[in-house]
Design a protein around this motif. Sequence first.
Motif, PDB file in Angstrom:
ATOM      1  N   ASP A 250       0.767  -1.351   0.098  1.00  0.00           N
ATOM      2  CA  ASP A 250       0.132   0.020  -0.149  1.00  0.00           C
ATOM      3  C   ASP A 250       0.924   1.379   0.020  1.00  0.00           C
ATOM      4  N   GLY A 251       1.850   1.215  -0.834  1.00  0.00           N
ATOM      5  CA  GLY A 251       2.372   2.683  -1.104  1.00  0.00           C
ATOM      6  C   GLY A 251       1.504   3.550  -1.582  1.00  0.00           C
ATOM      7  N   ALA A 252       0.178   3.427  -1.862  1.00  0.00           N
ATOM      8  CA  ALA A 252      -0.902   4.556  -2.233  1.00  0.00           C
ATOM      9  C   ALA A 252      -1.013   5.336  -0.798  1.00  0.00           C
ATOM     10  N   ALA A 253      -0.691   4.617   0.229  1.00  0.00           N
ATOM     11  CA  ALA A 253      -1.142   5.177   1.386  1.00  0.00           C
ATOM     12  C   ALA A 253      -0.129   6.336   1.709  1.00  0.00           C
ATOM     13  N   ARG A 254       1.192   5.985   1.437  1.00  0.00           N
ATOM     14  CA  ARG A 254       2.244   6.942   1.828  1.00  0.00           C
ATOM     15  C   ARG A 254       2.089   8.193   0.772  1.00  0.00           C
ATOM     16  N   ARG A 255       1.994   7.826  -0.437  1.00  0.00           N
ATOM     17  CA  ARG A 255       1.831   8.859  -1.662  1.00  0.00           C
ATOM     18  C   ARG A 255       0.567   9.668  -1.410  1.00  0.00           C
ATOM     19  N   GLY A 256      -0.751   8.977  -1.034  1.00  0.00           N
ATOM     20  CA  GLY A 256      -1.827   9.584  -0.561  1.00  0.00           C
ATOM     21  C   GLY A 256      -1.404  10.578   0.372  1.00  0.00           C
ATOM     22  N   MET A 257      -0.790  10.306   1.502  1.00  0.00           N
ATOM     23  CA  MET A 257      -0.570  11.328   2.524  1.00  0.00           C
ATOM     24  C   MET A 257       0.295  12.649   1.928  1.00  0.00           C
ATOM     25  N   GLU A 258       1.281  12.314   1.046  1.00  0.00           N
ATOM     26  CA  GLU A 258       1.958  13.217   0.477  1.00  0.00           C
ATOM     27  C   GLU A 258       0.951  14.242  -0.172  1.00  0.00           C
ATOM     28  N   VAL A 259      -0.028  13.559  -1.012  1.00  0.00           N
ATOM     29  CA  VAL A 259      -0.866  14.566  -1.885  1.00  0.00           C
ATOM     30  C   VAL A 259      -1.806  15.370  -1.056  1.00  0.00           C
ATOM     31  N   ARG A 260      -2.373  14.389   0.182  1.00  0.00           N
ATOM     32  CA  ARG A 260      -3.399  15.260   0.892  1.00  0.00           C
ATOM     33  C   ARG A 260      -2.794  16.331   1.454  1.00  0.00           C
ATOM     34  N   ARG A 261      -1.529  16.470   2.000  1.00  0.00           N
ATOM     35  CA  ARG A 261      -0.761  17.605   2.563  1.00  0.00           C
ATOM     36  C   ARG A 261      -0.501  18.504   1.436  1.00  0.00           C
ATOM     37  N   GLU A 262      -0.400  18.115   0.254  1.00  0.00           N
ATOM     38  CA  GLU A 262       0.082  19.291  -0.793  1.00  0.00           C
ATOM     39  C   GLU A 262      -1.180  20.073  -1.365  1.00  0.00           C
ATOM     40  N   VAL A 263      -2.334  19.331  -1.131  1.00  0.00           N
ATOM     41  CA  VAL A 263      -3.671  19.864  -1.676  1.00  0.00           C
ATOM     42  C   VAL A 263      -4.397  20.580  -0.334  1.00  0.00           C
ATOM     43  N   LEU A 264      -4.343  19.723   0.730  1.00  0.00           N
ATOM     44  CA  LEU A 264      -5.048  20.601   2.087  1.00  0.00           C
ATOM     45  C   LEU A 264      -4.309  21.296   2.720  1.00  0.00           C
ATOM     46  N   GLY A 265      -3.172  21.199   2.842  1.00  0.00           N
ATOM     47  CA  GLY A 265      -2.087  21.966   3.773  1.00  0.00           C
ATOM     48  C   GLY A 265      -1.698  21.267   4.758  1.00  0.00           C
ATOM     49  N   ASP A 266      -0.452  21.120   5.455  1.00  0.00           N
ATOM     50  CA  ASP A 266       0.028  20.645   6.700  1.00  0.00           C
ATOM     51  C   ASP A 266      -0.838  20.866   7.863  1.00  0.00           C
ATOM     52  N   ALA A 267      -1.324  22.171   8.056  1.00  0.00           N
ATOM     53  CA  ALA A 267      -2.208  22.384   9.089  1.00  0.00           C
ATOM     54  C   ALA A 267      -3.467  21.679   9.268  1.00  0.00           C
ATOM     55  N   HIS A 268      -3.963  21.733   7.967  1.00  0.00           N
ATOM     56  CA  HIS A 268      -5.341  20.808   8.010  1.00  0.00           C
ATOM     57  C   HIS A 268      -5.036  19.389   8.546  1.00  0.00           C
ATOM     58  N   VAL A 269      -4.167  18.670   7.911  1.00  0.00           N
ATOM     59  CA  VAL A 269      -3.902  17.382   7.845  1.00  0.00           C
ATOM     60  C   VAL A 269      -3.381  17.151   9.444  1.00  0.00           C
ATOM     61  N   ASP A 270      -2.377  17.810   9.874  1.00  0.00           N
ATOM     62  CA  ASP A 270      -2.003  17.859  11.278  1.00  0.00           C
ATOM     63  C   ASP A 270      -3.362  17.659  12.201  1.00  0.00           C
ATOM     64  N   ARG A 271      -4.173  18.703  12.017  1.00  0.00           N
ATOM     65  CA  ARG A 271      -5.116  18.538  12.914  1.00  0.00           C
ATOM     66  C   ARG A 271      -6.061  17.371  12.955  1.00  0.00           C
ATOM     67  N   ALA A 272      -6.218  16.754  11.643  1.00  0.00           N
ATOM     68  CA  ALA A 272      -6.961  15.576  11.373  1.00  0.00           C
ATOM     69  C   ALA A 272      -6.140  14.366  12.138  1.00  0.00           C
ATOM     70  N   GLN A 273      -4.960  14.253  12.093  1.00  0.00           N
ATOM     71  CA  GLN A 273      -4.109  13.346  12.620  1.00  0.00           C
ATOM     72  C   GLN A 273      -4.184  13.373  14.164  1.00  0.00           C
ATOM     73  N   ALA A 274      -4.164  14.576  14.594  1.00  0.00           N
ATOM     74  CA  ALA A 274      -4.093  14.781  16.031  1.00  0.00           C
ATOM     75  C   ALA A 274      -5.476  14.526  16.679  1.00  0.00           C
ATOM     76  N   GLY A 275      -6.625  14.622  15.826  1.00  0.00           N
ATOM     77  CA  GLY A 275      -7.856  14.322  16.294  1.00  0.00           C
ATOM     78  C   GLY A 275      -8.233  12.831  16.469  1.00  0.00           C
ATOM     79  N   GLN A 276      -7.329  11.867  15.605  1.00  0.00           N
ATOM     80  CA  GLN A 276      -7.599  10.691  15.328  1.00  0.00           C
ATOM     81  C   GLN A 276      -7.672   9.959  16.632  1.00  0.00           C
ATOM     82  N   THR A 277      -8.732   9.087  16.532  1.00  0.00           N
ATOM     83  CA  THR A 277      -8.741   8.073  17.816  1.00  0.00           C
ATOM     84  C   THR A 277      -8.824   6.691  17.268  1.00  0.00           C
ATOM     85  N   PRO A 278      -8.773   5.583  18.072  1.00  0.00           N
ATOM     86  CA  PRO A 278      -8.882   4.034  17.449  1.00  0.00           C
ATOM     87  C   PRO A 278     -10.380   3.995  16.889  1.00  0.00           C
TER      88      PRO A 278
END
Length: 371
Positions: A250-278
């Motif tokens: 699933d290299g797509a997940a790694r590449r996907g996270m890169e694209v997600r950050r490029e499109v949505l910005g680090d701040a948004h993705v960091d907030r989403a990751q920080a709010g992640q729960t099980p």
Amino acid sequence: MTSELLNYRTEGPVSAPPLLLGPSLGTSYALWDEVAPELSAAHRVVRWDLPGHGGSAAGLIGPGATVGDLAGLVLALADALGIERFAYAGVSLGGAVGLHLAVHHPDRLSSLAVICSSAHFNGAEPWRERAARVRGGGLAELAQGADARWFTSGFTVPGLVRDHREADPEAYAACCDALAAFDLRDRLAEVSVPTLLVAGREDPATPPEHLREIADAVPDAALVEIPGASHLAPAQRPEAVLTALRTHFDGAARRGMEVRREVLGDAHVDRAQAGQTPFTARFQDFISRYAWGEIWTDPTLTRRERSMITLTALVAHGHYDELAMHVRAARRNGLTPEEIGAVLLQTAVYCGVPAANSAFATARRVLAEEE
């Protein structure tokens, strides 16, 4: 399914990247029961049975069969399912099939995982002797020792032992013939697809040094050793095998996270990751793998075009919180405020004036943040 094809089971979306899973000698595709459903979240999983095992016809191979013959049956199955290129993982004999495909049909593989297997299986004579014993006396006696060959002490999977006992003796013996003739050690350097080797640390049939030998010879290969696992690692340590396969395929997940950050910005993705729960972790993983790792990375459309489509879809369904995020993304993807306005004006015609009115209000607020 017809008797001309290997018996198989498919799981996961037809549109997902295909992943074929091969079994070991004496088992059926049930070997993958604890792993395949999880892999099917991101893949079109196709598990298959060896000839004379599970639901596959015994007559698909005969005496003197080779691993190349089995690989040909796998390719025939892929062709019948409309699968041109696929990822592949196989255990023991199934792993040997994967190595054969990587050497002889590299255009068909996107990546490879070889699990508890080898580039050779300790010489031809033991397999010729086993084939003769099975042809003469069936599989009942051999199946009695399956637990000791397959698992660590005290562990068993009764269904797999039953598969061993109920396999067709002639087809099983033909698979032994294939193992007797198999030796790809002098061709390993030709393997060009991304390759993972997975060894069961307690495996007496194909000890870790067999997997290390492949890893040392295949360019850029990776090796994982699983403690507490014997020969049928996917059945005994499914979580560890699943983790290794996901990381590899699933290299797509790694590449996907890169694209997600490029499109949505680090701040948004960091907030989403920080709010992640099980509870939300699998959903966040799904977004990275599928939406960003496969859809947004598809070069058929530019990111500008994808932003225009996304804005329209969000307006159509009234997802205005998401719309604000994607207005910001559209600016990162190169759309001007005027172009965003033109897209929203178009939605007034096809999505309705009230929806467009709310969309303009959202976009105006976001664009004002840039001023």
